[in-house]
Design a protein around this motif. Structure first.
Motif, mmCIF file in Angstrom:
data_model
loop_
_atom_site.group_PDB
_atom_site.id
_atom_site.type_symbol
_atom_site.label_atom_id
_atom_site.label_comp_id
_atom_site.label_asym_id
_atom_site.label_seq_id
_atom_site.Cartn_x
_atom_site.Cartn_y
_atom_site.Cartn_z
ATOM 1 N N ASN A 55 0.861 -1.175 0.000
ATOM 2 C CA ASN A 55 0.000 0.000 0.000
ATOM 3 C C ASN A 55 0.898 1.226 0.000
ATOM 4 O O ASN A 55 1.708 1.389 0.894
ATOM 5 C CB ASN A 55 -0.873 -0.037 1.260
ATOM 6 N N PRO A 56 0.784 2.076 -1.034
ATOM 7 C CA PRO A 56 1.693 3.231 -1.109
ATOM 8 C C PRO A 56 1.552 4.192 0.069
ATOM 9 O O PRO A 56 2.411 5.038 0.264
ATOM 10 C CB PRO A 56 1.317 3.910 -2.425
ATOM 11 N N GLU A 57 0.474 4.045 0.849
ATOM 12 C CA GLU A 57 0.307 4.948 1.987
ATOM 13 C C GLU A 57 1.074 4.479 3.223
ATOM 14 O O GLU A 57 1.126 5.167 4.231
ATOM 15 C CB GLU A 57 -1.180 5.098 2.345
ATOM 16 N N PHE A 58 1.664 3.271 3.161
ATOM 17 C CA PHE A 58 2.436 2.788 4.308
ATOM 18 C C PHE A 58 3.713 3.597 4.450
ATOM 19 O O PHE A 58 4.209 4.177 3.485
ATOM 20 C CB PHE A 58 2.797 1.313 4.127
ATOM 21 N N ASP A 59 4.273 3.564 5.663
ATOM 22 C CA ASP A 59 5.547 4.231 5.896
ATOM 23 C C ASP A 59 6.623 3.631 5.002
ATOM 24 O O ASP A 59 6.645 2.423 4.786
ATOM 25 C CB ASP A 59 5.976 4.061 7.360
ATOM 26 N N VAL A 60 7.521 4.477 4.533
ATOM 27 C CA VAL A 60 8.568 3.995 3.639
ATOM 28 C C VAL A 60 9.509 3.052 4.375
ATOM 29 O O VAL A 60 10.104 2.151 3.791
ATOM 30 C CB VAL A 60 9.310 5.188 3.000
ATOM 31 N N THR A 61 9.609 3.213 5.691
ATOM 32 C CA THR A 61 10.522 2.368 6.469
ATOM 33 C C THR A 61 9.990 0.954 6.641
ATOM 34 O O THR A 61 10.709 0.086 7.118
ATOM 35 C CB THR A 61 10.757 2.961 7.864
ATOM 36 N N SER A 62 8.737 0.710 6.234
ATOM 37 C CA SER A 62 8.203 -0.633 6.409
ATOM 38 C C SER A 62 8.674 -1.567 5.305
ATOM 39 O O SER A 62 8.376 -2.751 5.330
ATOM 40 C CB SER A 62 6.674 -0.583 6.437
ATOM 41 N N MET A 63 9.435 -1.033 4.321
ATOM 42 C CA MET A 63 9.867 -1.882 3.211
ATOM 43 C C MET A 63 11.313 -2.325 3.397
ATOM 44 O O MET A 63 12.050 -1.776 4.187
ATOM 45 C CB MET A 63 9.772 -1.106 1.903
ATOM 46 N N SER A 64 11.718 -3.290 2.595
ATOM 47 C CA SER A 64 13.106 -3.749 2.634
ATOM 48 C C SER A 64 14.007 -2.714 1.974
ATOM 49 O O SER A 64 13.544 -1.840 1.244
ATOM 50 C CB SER A 64 13.224 -5.065 1.884
ATOM 51 N N GLY A 65 15.312 -2.839 2.239
ATOM 52 C CA GLY A 65 16.266 -1.865 1.719
ATOM 53 C C GLY A 65 16.223 -1.738 0.204
ATOM 54 O O GLY A 65 16.311 -0.647 -0.342
ATOM 55 N N GLY A 66 16.076 -2.861 -0.468
ATOM 56 C CA GLY A 66 16.051 -2.830 -1.930
ATOM 57 C C GLY A 66 14.865 -2.032 -2.448
ATOM 58 O O GLY A 66 14.993 -1.236 -3.381
ATOM 59 N N ASN A 67 13.726 -2.228 -1.817
ATOM 60 C CA ASN A 67 12.543 -1.486 -2.244
ATOM 61 C C ASN A 67 12.647 -0.012 -1.889
ATOM 62 O O ASN A 67 12.182 0.845 -2.624
ATOM 63 C CB ASN A 67 11.287 -2.097 -1.631
ATOM 64 N N GLN A 68 13.294 0.264 -0.748
ATOM 65 C CA GLN A 68 13.526 1.668 -0.396
ATOM 66 C C GLN A 68 14.400 2.317 -1.464
ATOM 67 O O GLN A 68 14.159 3.448 -1.872
ATOM 68 C CB GLN A 68 14.214 1.764 0.962
ATOM 69 N N GLN A 69 15.401 1.575 -1.914
ATOM 70 C CA GLN A 69 16.281 2.123 -2.943
ATOM 71 C C GLN A 69 15.496 2.409 -4.220
ATOM 72 O O GLN A 69 15.699 3.411 -4.879
ATOM 73 C CB GLN A 69 17.433 1.141 -3.215
ATOM 74 N N LYS A 70 14.561 1.504 -4.532
ATOM 75 C CA LYS A 70 13.749 1.727 -5.725
ATOM 76 C C LYS A 70 12.883 2.973 -5.570
ATOM 77 O O LYS A 70 12.629 3.679 -6.545
ATOM 78 C CB LYS A 70 12.869 0.509 -5.992
ATOM 79 N N VAL A 71 12.432 3.233 -4.354
ATOM 80 C CA VAL A 71 11.647 4.447 -4.123
ATOM 81 C C VAL A 71 12.511 5.677 -4.393
ATOM 82 O O VAL A 71 12.077 6.630 -5.038
ATOM 83 C CB VAL A 71 11.087 4.479 -2.682
ATOM 84 N N VAL A 72 13.758 5.638 -3.915
ATOM 85 C CA VAL A 72 14.650 6.782 -4.144
ATOM 86 C C VAL A 72 14.891 6.965 -5.649
ATOM 87 O O VAL A 72 14.892 8.081 -6.160
ATOM 88 C CB VAL A 72 15.987 6.586 -3.398
ATOM 89 N N ILE A 73 15.055 5.837 -6.342
ATOM 90 C CA ILE A 73 15.243 5.925 -7.789
ATOM 91 C C ILE A 73 13.981 6.483 -8.448
ATOM 92 O O ILE A 73 14.049 7.358 -9.314
ATOM 93 C CB ILE A 73 15.584 4.532 -8.376
ATOM 94 N N GLY A 74 12.825 5.985 -7.992
ATOM 95 C CA GLY A 74 11.561 6.473 -8.538
ATOM 96 C C GLY A 74 11.407 7.969 -8.344
ATOM 97 O O GLY A 74 10.982 8.694 -9.248
ATOM 98 N N LYS A 75 11.791 8.431 -7.147
ATOM 99 C CA LYS A 75 11.693 9.857 -6.858
ATOM 100 C C LYS A 75 12.532 10.659 -7.845
ATOM 101 O O LYS A 75 12.078 11.670 -8.383
ATOM 102 C CB LYS A 75 12.170 10.112 -5.421
ATOM 103 N N ALA A 76 13.755 10.175 -8.101
ATOM 104 C CA ALA A 76 14.640 10.893 -9.024
ATOM 105 C C ALA A 76 14.078 10.860 -10.440
ATOM 106 O O ALA A 76 14.093 11.867 -11.146
ATOM 107 C CB ALA A 76 16.031 10.278 -8.989
ATOM 108 N N LEU A 77 13.538 9.705 -10.846
ATOM 109 C CA LEU A 77 13.034 9.593 -12.216
ATOM 110 C C LEU A 77 11.818 10.475 -12.439
ATOM 111 O O LEU A 77 11.589 10.965 -13.540
ATOM 112 C CB LEU A 77 12.683 8.141 -12.529
ATOM 113 N N MET A 78 11.035 10.681 -11.378
ATOM 114 C CA MET A 78 9.828 11.486 -11.542
ATOM 115 C C MET A 78 10.129 12.947 -11.821
ATOM 116 O O MET A 78 9.256 13.684 -12.250
ATOM 117 C CB MET A 78 8.937 11.359 -10.310
#
Lengths: 354, 514
Positions: free
Chosen positions: B400-423
């Motif tokens: 659920n995208p509304e969950f805290d970002v810290t609830s994910m694994s490191g790899g998925n957190q990294q993908k979020v950071v990449i997603g943020k940059a790509l956006m």
């Protein structure tokens, strides 16, 4: 020992999440608790007249607390709001009674709306000074606003040499009558100040969710470095929150002096502490990044009802202070406990899954 | 590995698991430390070595698992607890009090006192000098710690650990800042301690050092033990095989496309270091459209600093930066992002994520401007659409995208950071150690994404200290060493030896000067 705690922790996953929900709703629970408590133990507490009185009182705290919430979410604090209330009240009173003396012996008077605008601008300017001290000169928010707390209070006292400006009803020939409307007028049976609060609160809540700058407030408070790396103009965000806090304080200054139809330079002393208490009670995290306008408003009402109810029960004002302090401490302790519990639940889940 | 002489075990970790928010750093790891021996611990960055040592030193508590000391189950609740039980540690990051003297640093928390007359400074200095002389450090114990160069600060750390009179001494990359001569002295001290029955834990990336000093070796990979042996039975090939494993690293199947024209160029980027010299030393580099340029270098080679200069995080850098032929004027990050640059920072927790916000808010925080109506109102529906798309494109596992970002694994957190940059719609993507601290599966995902983005015409610069990664992913390889850009080669012409020797280039010249 660890095995025991492990099984206990595993068993308490479900009860842990129930406890979590309960903790998250604590502000609501506190609100209902104080209302129920006082409607039983304080005679006439639920009468319309009293409710309006309590509401008016809570409203003043709520204005300051909204501004304070944004400031605290960025990870800062604004101690100067109480003094801004005092100074703005004095300026409002002074403008109505004496106007502004221009050179050549000519005095300029403003109508009530102009007075309100000027006072709001003064509040915003003091907030801007706070913001500049914090962003440009790197003064810690606590110290910067402590400084402006003293400066603004001193200026309020200097303004009238410590005297009260006693009569703000204005003069017909100057066209500056009607200042009382803000503090004692009503629309649909509710005080005008409450309507203004509704407008400011809705505006702030909208801003926090639907305007980029509002969203950035949360990012800056959550991780300033990451925000900067993401291109958020951190200084601009901080300037905004302190200016908005100053604006909220100016409104309170206007409301209080309009209610009393007099300006006293000591008005608003210690109000900053009430505002901080309301924000914290409403779930705003002092470490920044978390908080809601709705929670803060509820927090302000809990504090307002608590002090109003205790007065009606005839509890001495000394005891009131003790009780208020305890409530705030309990609120923060519960807040911390909730965060720890939440963290442990997620970590345990990850350890099991990983 | 049944042939290992089981020795005299002093400390044993049993099935230790440690989870941080976002990553499981250790998964049921076992470790035995032997008395009077050098117990070597190796593994790639993020394999969990430091976490394990922090648990032994009482800095962190394990999420699950047991610690046994001398056959007795113990709990280490604080570093003081560990010290009391005779466990000392030399941390990888320097932990000195810069504002105190060397002697005060060595005796911090256990000052020599003369009853109520307070601290006996003279005795402390004398005693401290004794320890320092044993290390042949050539440091006066009265100097302020911050006035010492990094290498000597490291020696002070070591002196402090030795002075503790410990039974277990952990050294986390003790030689990373030492010269060859200093390393020799350190090894003599280690031999001496060994003879006195101290169990030494030695962590290092320098394999030849491990072979020289180690007795037992344990290899960690992704939080798990993948190899355990006596050093005399093995060779460096064995270490590398255990560290890397055979199952991974086939991530970068080439997507064939020819890079286009140059979109990004830096000229003479320079960033002075506070202690003198340059963190980034006249770096000029260009990247073409659709090209992946890998920047290889060791720790402290200046890769992160170069990226930070490019993003405008340092005010006092000099040099020019061009995007699509236009020189960038604004020197702040906001304008750099608007000009089409984006950075995935190395330190995800400190610089990438806002931990208090949800996955969705983290994704869009840098690009809210795209969703505006009437100039200020965020169109939440459009925002949600974009978030959904990013989650799908990067295969982020978010329930659920509304969950805290810290609830994910490191790899998925990294993908979020990449997603943020790509956006933010970049033309050039800078990735600083994009695979740091994420598991193998997520690594492969990240690499595939990089390939795909390059295929779509994005220019990518990424830095890494992993040789195989740089060889597999890059179209061209640049090697940095000590702030200088040593060489840029086409991947087709690059060899392992070439790159490794280039990465040491900067330090060689420095030593000749010194």
């Amino acid at each position: 020992m660890t095995t025991a705690t492990q099984t206990a922790a595993a068993g308490s996953f479900s009860s842990g999440s129930a406890l979590l929900t309960l903790m998250k709703l604590r502000t609501f629970i506190a609100l209902f608790a104080v209302i129920i408590f006082f409607s039983i133990f304080a005679p006439n507490f639920l009468s319309t007249a009293n409710m309006i009185l309590v509401t008016k009182h809570a409203t003043q705290n709520a204005f300051l607390a909204i501004g304070m919430t944004f400031v605290i979410i960025t990870g800062g604090i604004d101690l100067s709001v109480g003094s801004i209330v005092g100074l703005c009240g004095m300026i409002a009173g002074g403008l109505i009674m004496y106007g502004v003396a221009l050179p050549l012996g000519y005095t300029m008077y403003f109508n009530v709306i102009e007075v309100a605008i000027i006072v709001a601008v003064v509040g915003i300017l003091i907030g801007a000074i706070n913001g500049l001290l914090i962003t440009r000169l790197n003064v810690a928010p606590f110290i910067a606003t402590l400084g402006t707390l003293y400066v603004a209070r001193g200026m309020a006292l200097l303004y009238s040499d410590g005297q009260t400006l006693p009569n703000l009803s204005g003069r017909e020939d100057l066209g500056n009558q009607g200042f009382s409307y803000l503090g004692s007028g009503t629309i649909l049976g509710l005080p005008v100040s409450v309507w203004i609060l509704v407008a400011v609160a809705l505006g702030a809540a909208y801003f926090a969710r639907f305007v980029p700058l509002g969203r950035h407030i949360f990012a800056v408070g959550g991780n300033e470095r990451a925000s900067r790396m993401s291109g958020i103009r951190v200084n601009r965000v901080k300037m905004f929150v302190y200016m908005f806090s100053g604006f909220c304080a100016a409104i309170v200054g206007l409301v209080i002096s309009s209610e009393l139809m007099a300006s006293h330079p000591a008005t608003g002393t210690n109000l900053e502490l009430n505002a901080i208490a309301a924000a914290v009670l409403g779930g705003t995290s002092m470490s920044g990044g978390r908080g809601t306008i709705g929670g803060t408003i509820i927090g302000a009402f809990v504090i307002g009802i608590l002090s109003g109810g205790l007065v009606m029960m005839g509890v001495s004002s000394f005891w009131q202070m003790v009780i208020k302090g305890l409530v705030i401490i309990v609120a923060v302790v519960v807040d911390q406990a909730q965060r720890r519990l939440q963290q442990r639940v997620t970590l345990m889940q990850m350890a099991k899954a990983g | 590995m049944s042939g290992i002489d089981d020795g005299d075990v002093i400390l044993e970790l049993k099935e230790i698991t440690k989870a941080y928010s976002g990553i499981v750093a250790l998964k049921k790891a076992d470790l035995k430390l032997r008395r009077g021996a050098v117990n070597v611990l190796v593994g790639e960055n993020g394999a969990g070595k430091s976490t394990m040592m922090r648990i032994i030193a009482g800095v962190e508590r394990p999420t699950l698992g047991e610690i046994w000391l001398d056959g007795e189950r113990i709990h280490l609740d604080s570093p003081a607890d560990a010290v009391r039980r005779g466990i000392g540690i030399v941390f990888q990051e320097l932990n000195l009090f810069g504002n105190l003297s060397v002697a005060e640093n060595i005796f911090a928390t256990r000052e020599m006192t003369r009853g109520i007359r307070g601290i006996d400074h003279r005795a402390q200095v004398e005693k401290a000098n004794e320890f320092l002389n044993r290390l042949e450090a050539g440091i006066s114990a009265e100097t302020l710690a911050e006035d010492l160069p990094i290498g000597q600060q490291q020696l002070v750390e070591i002196a402090r650990a030795v002075s503790l009179d410990t039974r277990i001494l952990i050294m986390d990359e003790p030689t990373s800042a030492l010269s060859a001569a200093e390393v020799d002295v350190l090894f003599r001290v280690i031999t001496d301690l060994k003879a006195r029955g101290v169990a030494i834990v030695y962590i290092s990336h320098r394999l030849e050092e491990l072979m020289r000093i180690g007795d037992y070796i344990t290899v960690l990979k992704d939080g798990q033990i993948t190899g355990h042996a006596m050093v005399k039975d093995i060779d460096t090939r064995w270490i590398v095989r255990s560290m890397i494993g055979s199952d991974t690293k086939d991530f970068a199947k080439q997507v064939d496309h020819e890079p286009g024209e140059e979109v990004f160029r830096t000229e003479n980027i320079c960033l002075p270091r506070a202690q003198g010299g340059f963190a980034v030393d006249h770096v000029s580099i260009g990247v073409r459209k659709g090209e992946i340029l890998g920047i290889y270098g060791l720790m402290g080679a200046g890769r992160s600093e170069l990226f930070e200069c490019i993003m405008g995080c340092h005010e006092h850098y000099t040099g020019k930066i061009y995007v699509e032929g236009r020189e960038l004027k604004g020197r702040d990050t906001t304008r750099r992002i608007r000009n089409g640059l984006a950075l995935i920072p190395e330190d995800r927790q400190r610089e990438g994520l806002v931990q208090s916000m949800s996955i969705a808010d983290n994704l869009t925080m840098a690009s809210l401007g795209q969703f505006l109506r009437a100039g200020f109102h965020i169109d939440v529906a459009r925002e949600a659409e974009a978030i959904k798309e990013a989650i799908r494109n990067l295969s982020i596992k978010a329930r659920n995208p509304e969950f805290d970002v810290t609830s994910m694994s490191g790899g998925n957190q990294q993908k979020v950071v990449i997603g943020k940059a790509l956006m933010t719609g970049p033309k050039v993507l800078l990735m600083d150690e994009p695979s740091r601290g994420i598991d193998v599966g997520a690594k492969a995902d990240v690499f595939l994404t990089m390939r795909r983005l390059a295929g779509e015409g994005l220019a990518i610069l990424f830095s890494t200290s992993d040789l195989e990664e740089v060889m597999a992913l890059s179209d061209r390889i640049a090697v940095m060493s000590n702030g200088r850009l040593v060489t840029v080669v086409d991947r087709r012409h690059a060899t392992d030896e070439m790159i490794v020797s280039a990465s040491a280039e900067g330090h060689k010249t420095k030593r000749m000067h010194a």
